[in-house]
Structure formats: structure tokens, C-alpha cells
Design an enzyme around this catalytic site. Structure first.
Site, PDB file in Angstrom:
ATOM      1  N   GLU A  48       0.826  -1.215   0.000  1.00  0.00           N
ATOM      2  CA  GLU A  48       0.000   0.000   0.000  1.00  0.00           C
ATOM      3  C   GLU A  48       0.860   1.265   0.000  1.00  0.00           C
ATOM      4  O   GLU A  48       1.908   1.326   0.640  1.00  0.00           O
ATOM      5  CB  GLU A  48      -0.881  -0.006   1.251  1.00  0.00           C
ATOM      6  CG  GLU A  48      -1.780   1.208   1.422  1.00  0.00           C
ATOM      7  CD  GLU A  48      -2.523   1.219   2.751  1.00  0.00           C
ATOM      8  OE1 GLU A  48      -3.519   1.954   2.848  1.00  0.00           O
ATOM      9  OE2 GLU A  48      -2.101   0.515   3.684  1.00  0.00           O
ATOM     10  N   LYS A 117      -9.535   3.069  -1.976  1.00  0.00           N
ATOM     11  CA  LYS A 117      -9.793   2.561  -0.628  1.00  0.00           C
ATOM     12  C   LYS A 117     -11.064   3.172  -0.032  1.00  0.00           C
ATOM     13  O   LYS A 117     -11.198   4.389   0.078  1.00  0.00           O
ATOM     14  CB  LYS A 117      -8.588   2.864   0.265  1.00  0.00           C
ATOM     15  CG  LYS A 117      -8.626   2.222   1.644  1.00  0.00           C
ATOM     16  CD  LYS A 117      -7.320   2.544   2.378  1.00  0.00           C
ATOM     17  CE  LYS A 117      -7.229   1.858   3.722  1.00  0.00           C
ATOM     18  NZ  LYS A 117      -5.954   2.191   4.404  1.00  0.00           N
ATOM     19  N   CYS A 151      -5.596  -2.810   3.026  1.00  0.00           N
ATOM     20  CA  CYS A 151      -5.217  -2.699   4.426  1.00  0.00           C
ATOM     21  C   CYS A 151      -6.432  -2.719   5.382  1.00  0.00           C
ATOM     22  O   CYS A 151      -7.030  -3.764   5.603  1.00  0.00           O
ATOM     23  CB  CYS A 151      -4.362  -1.445   4.619  1.00  0.00           C
ATOM     24  SG  CYS A 151      -3.302  -1.465   6.086  1.00  0.00           S
TER      25      CYS A 151
END
Length: 265
Positions: A48, A117, A151
């Protein structure tokens, strides 16, 4: 799909915070190393925010405008080597702000999917500097459907289940997941694999950023929840071969999706 295999490579790397030029040079070198491996990968995954790290106070000036620099690097690499890439995630600057974005490249170097995200991590002040995405991330690798989470997203099982219900058999997870939450990382990834009966392919960074220490432990987990590969806490490239027919066998053995009763929950 009988006998079909997918070879994946995970670029578990340290990230120079706030230094895109350093990070791009490192990624270019690691990509070439992965491609030269004796078992050439079909797909490569990165961690990431590898282009900038969490330099959030300067993210507006450091982020890749429309992902152009990332697109140039990966388009050329994927076309030259005939490899897919899930290009980790990057800080991507768009007209309305900065996103934490994953770009997916096919073997011809074309961008075939993207994901921004959805869940921003307030413990690292993401919501103060980044904008959240507004749609799940789906992709296809040589005919096998998959999904993307970044994540913190793995703490939200609803998202993984939606991806699985939409057909995903592979779940790709770039991350910057730090100590002291190694047990959470391993447990959540295995849970996502077991409950959705799909492969989970995750790539975490190593090294330090301020007071945060990142432990690596990139993992590839099969639909039974068995760990096929797990990194250590240093930079390395993990190579793993997936037996894709296993997803179908597991889903046939324990028919979780057929036995769901969503009207009750």
C-alpha cells in the site's frame, strides 16, 4: 478450470516516506527481479501507498497526478514481460483530492481495473488528508474473477463477502499494517479466506515510518485457510503457485453460499 495454476509474486518492500523518486527506482528494480525468477509470475502484487508512504502532511504535493507516473511504469513493464500487475496502492491526486488507489494492469500493459480505498484509517489520520472511494474493486486475471481490498478494509467482512458473492475467487490486499497488530493481520486474512472460500493474496510493507514499525508477513492463503506462503520482517520477493481449482472444490464440499439465509440477517 481443472489443473489451472496462477503464479503470483509479492514485492514485500520498505518504503522511503515522502520520496517518490527513491520508491519508483526501487519498484522498477524489484519488478525486474520478479520477472526474471525461474518461475515467471503471472501476476505481481505490491504493498500500500508505496509511492509516498504515509507522508500525509505533504500528500497533495507528493501524490501521483491521475496516477500517470505509475501508469507509465507498469504499462511498459507489463507489456514487455507479459505479466499482470496489481500495482499495490498509490497516493493518487485527482481533481477533487487525493485517493489511496490501486491500479490493475493486464499482460498487454492496459489498465483494466482500479479501486480507491473505501475505509479510511482514522488511527493514521487518513480521513483528514485522503478521500474515500465509493465502489468495490473487482478484476479478472486470465479468466479468474477477483476483488481488491486495501489494508484497513480487511476489518470489514461485509466488503469481502460482497466481492465473493459477486464471483471473486481471488482477493488481493496491499497493506501498510504495523506492529503491534500482527495477530490481527494474520487472523483477519485467514478469516476472509475461510469464510469466503477464496484465495487471499496480501502484500505488506516492512521498515519504519516515524514511530510506526511495519512487520511484513505478506501472506498467501488458500480457500481452506491454509497458509501457502508467509514472509518474514525484511525485504523479499515471495513466489507462490495457486491451484485455482481448489476454490471450486472447497465451495462444493462446504456449500456456505448455498446455505446462507440472508433474509434473517
Amino acid at each position: 478450470m481443472n489443473g489451472k495454476k496462477l503464479r503470483v509474486a509479492l514485492l514485500q518492500m520498505d518504503i522511503a516516506i515522502g520520496e517518490p523518486d527513491v520508491n519508483f527506482r526501487k519498484v522498477r528494480s524489484l519488478l525486474e527481479q520478479a520477472a526474471a525468477h525461474e518461475t515467471k509470475p503471472d501476476v505481481i502484487l505490491l504493498p500500500e501507498m508505496w509511492n509516498t508512504g504515509y507522508a500525509l502532511d505533504r500528500i497533495g504535493e507528493l501524490a501521483d497526478p491521475e496516477g500517470e507516473r505509475t501508469r507509465e511504469l507498469f504499462s511498459r513493464f507489463c507489456a514487455e514481460h507479459g505479466i499482470h500487475a496489481i500495482a499495490g496502492s498509490i497516493a493518487e491526486k485527482r481533481t477533487d483530492g487525493v485517493y489511496n488507489t490501486t491500479l490493475v494492469f493486464d499482460r498487454e500493459g492496459r489498465v483494466k481495473a482500479d479501486y480507491r480505498k473505501i475505509h479510511l484509517f482514522r488511527l493514521m489520520d487518513e480521513e483528514k488528508f485522503l478521500l474515500g472511494g465509493d465502489k468495490p474493486g473487482t478484476l479478472n486475471v486470465d479468466g479468474t474473477p477477483g476483488g481488491m481490498m486495501i489494508c484497513y478494509d480487511i476489518r470489514f467482512p461485509e466488503l469481502a463477502r460482497k466481492l465473493a458473492l459477486d464471483g471473486a475467487q481471488l482477493l488481493f490486499v496491499p497493506a501498510e499494517w504495523p506492529h503491534p497488530r500482527l495477530r490481527h493481520w494474520r487472523t483477519l486474512l485467514m478469516a476472509r479466506a475461510i469464510e469466503n472460500q477464496m484465495f487471499v493474496i496480501s502484500c505488506n510493507r516492512v521498515g519504519s515510518s516515524g514511530t510506526a514499525k511495519f512487520f511484513g508477513h505478506s501472506m498467501v492463503i488458500d480457500p481452506w485457510g491454509e497458509v501457502l506462503a508467509e514472509g518474514g520482517e525484511e525485504e523479499e520477493i515471495l513466489h507462490v503457485s495457486l491451484e485455482l481449482e481448489l476454490t471450486e472444490r472447497v465451495r462444493g464440499t462446504i456449500p456456505v453460499f448455498e446455505d446462507r439465509r440472508p433474509s434473517l440477517y
